[in-house]
Design an enzyme around this catalytic site. Structure first.
Site, mmCIF file in Angstrom:
data_model
loop_
_atom_site.group_PDB
_atom_site.id
_atom_site.type_symbol
_atom_site.label_atom_id
_atom_site.label_comp_id
_atom_site.label_asym_id
_atom_site.label_seq_id
_atom_site.Cartn_x
_atom_site.Cartn_y
_atom_site.Cartn_z
ATOM 1 N N ARG A 1 19.418 -12.719 5.456
ATOM 2 C CA ARG A 1 20.814 -12.355 5.193
ATOM 3 C C ARG A 1 21.612 -13.604 4.825
ATOM 4 O O ARG A 1 21.197 -14.726 5.099
ATOM 5 C CB ARG A 1 21.429 -11.650 6.412
ATOM 6 C CG ARG A 1 21.257 -12.355 7.702
ATOM 7 C CD ARG A 1 21.427 -11.426 8.911
ATOM 8 N NE ARG A 1 21.200 -12.166 10.128
ATOM 9 C CZ ARG A 1 20.002 -12.448 10.632
ATOM 10 N NH1 ARG A 1 18.924 -12.027 10.043
ATOM 11 N NH2 ARG A 1 19.882 -13.152 11.718
ATOM 12 N N THR B 1 14.072 -9.050 1.760
ATOM 13 C CA THR B 1 13.888 -7.628 1.475
ATOM 14 C C THR B 1 14.798 -7.126 0.355
ATOM 15 O O THR B 1 14.627 -6.016 -0.115
ATOM 16 C CB THR B 1 14.170 -6.795 2.735
ATOM 17 O OG1 THR B 1 15.529 -7.017 3.136
ATOM 18 C CG2 THR B 1 13.227 -7.155 3.864
ATOM 19 N N HIS C 1 0.848 -1.187 0.000
ATOM 20 C CA HIS C 1 0.000 0.000 0.000
ATOM 21 C C HIS C 1 0.889 1.243 0.000
ATOM 22 O O HIS C 1 1.956 1.269 0.625
ATOM 23 C CB HIS C 1 -0.902 0.021 1.240
ATOM 24 C CG HIS C 1 -1.954 -1.033 1.205
ATOM 25 N ND1 HIS C 1 -3.102 -0.916 0.471
ATOM 26 C CD2 HIS C 1 -2.021 -2.240 1.810
ATOM 27 C CE1 HIS C 1 -3.841 -1.994 0.626
ATOM 28 N NE2 HIS C 1 -3.206 -2.824 1.432
#
Length: 190
Positions: free
Chosen positions: A183, A168, A117
């Site tokens: 990671r 991410t 969003h």
């Protein structure tokens, strides 16, 4: 034994019911797909939920577990390569695009969403629109149970993402990533 003899018809009936349920799930998914194309070598263990524009391309020889959720909006497309396994409860949502390479495996309850969003608009959050960036998952990638893959991420061929990781940023080919945020495990071991 007598008990085994008495239960044999029930075991046969249960197997027949399971085959019928799989056939129904396969037929339902095929009917829900634009163009109705689903390879006969694909195994569909239970109903899949398709939402939105249904711009979905499925490869051959897939293994799809039950409770699969596939949603496309606008120009978004989901493209799944040959031989991919998508486990129970996985969610794939594409506003831009999600591409999964051949032979990859997606674990239970994984969430692969290429949009978030928009924040900071005057509109209520629910009506703020979405910012989307395509996700690319290479060939022979193993995404563990409960993994979240965020917009714009590219995961290279042969990479492994540990259970419950949140991806991410890009993951190089052959790398092993885990954690929140995900990671490189090899870098941490040095």
């Amino acid at each position: 034994t007598l008990l085994a003899t008495l239960l044999t018809p029930f075991a046969h009936a249960a197997r027949a019911w399971e085959r019928l349920a799989r056939l129904w799930a396969f037929t339902r998914l095929q009917a829900d797909l634009p163009g109705g194309r689903l390879d006969t070598g694909t195994v569909v263990l239970g109903p899949a939920e398709l939402r939105g524009s249904r711009r979905i391309r499925l490869g051959r020889g897939l293994f799809l577990y039950r409770e699969l959720y596939l949603e496309t909006q606008g120009d978004g497309e989901i493209a799944i390569g040959d031989g991919v396994v998508i486990s129970r409860g996985a969610h794939l949502v594409a506003f831009a695009g999600i591409r999964i390479g051949a032979g990859s495996m997606i674990g239970e309850y994984a969430s692969i969403r290429d949009a978030n969003h928009r924040l900071g608009t005057d509109a209520p959050l629910r009506h703020s629109g979405h910012a989307a960036r395509a996700i690319e998952i290479g060939r022979e990638v193993w995404i563990g149970r409960g993994v979240t893959v965020l917009p714009g991420v590219h995961i290279g061929d042969g990479a492994v993402i540990g259970a419950n990781a949140v991806v991410t940023r890009d993951v190089p080919a052959g790398a092993r990533y885990a954690g929140v945020p995900a990671r490189d495990l090899a870098a941490e071991a040095r």
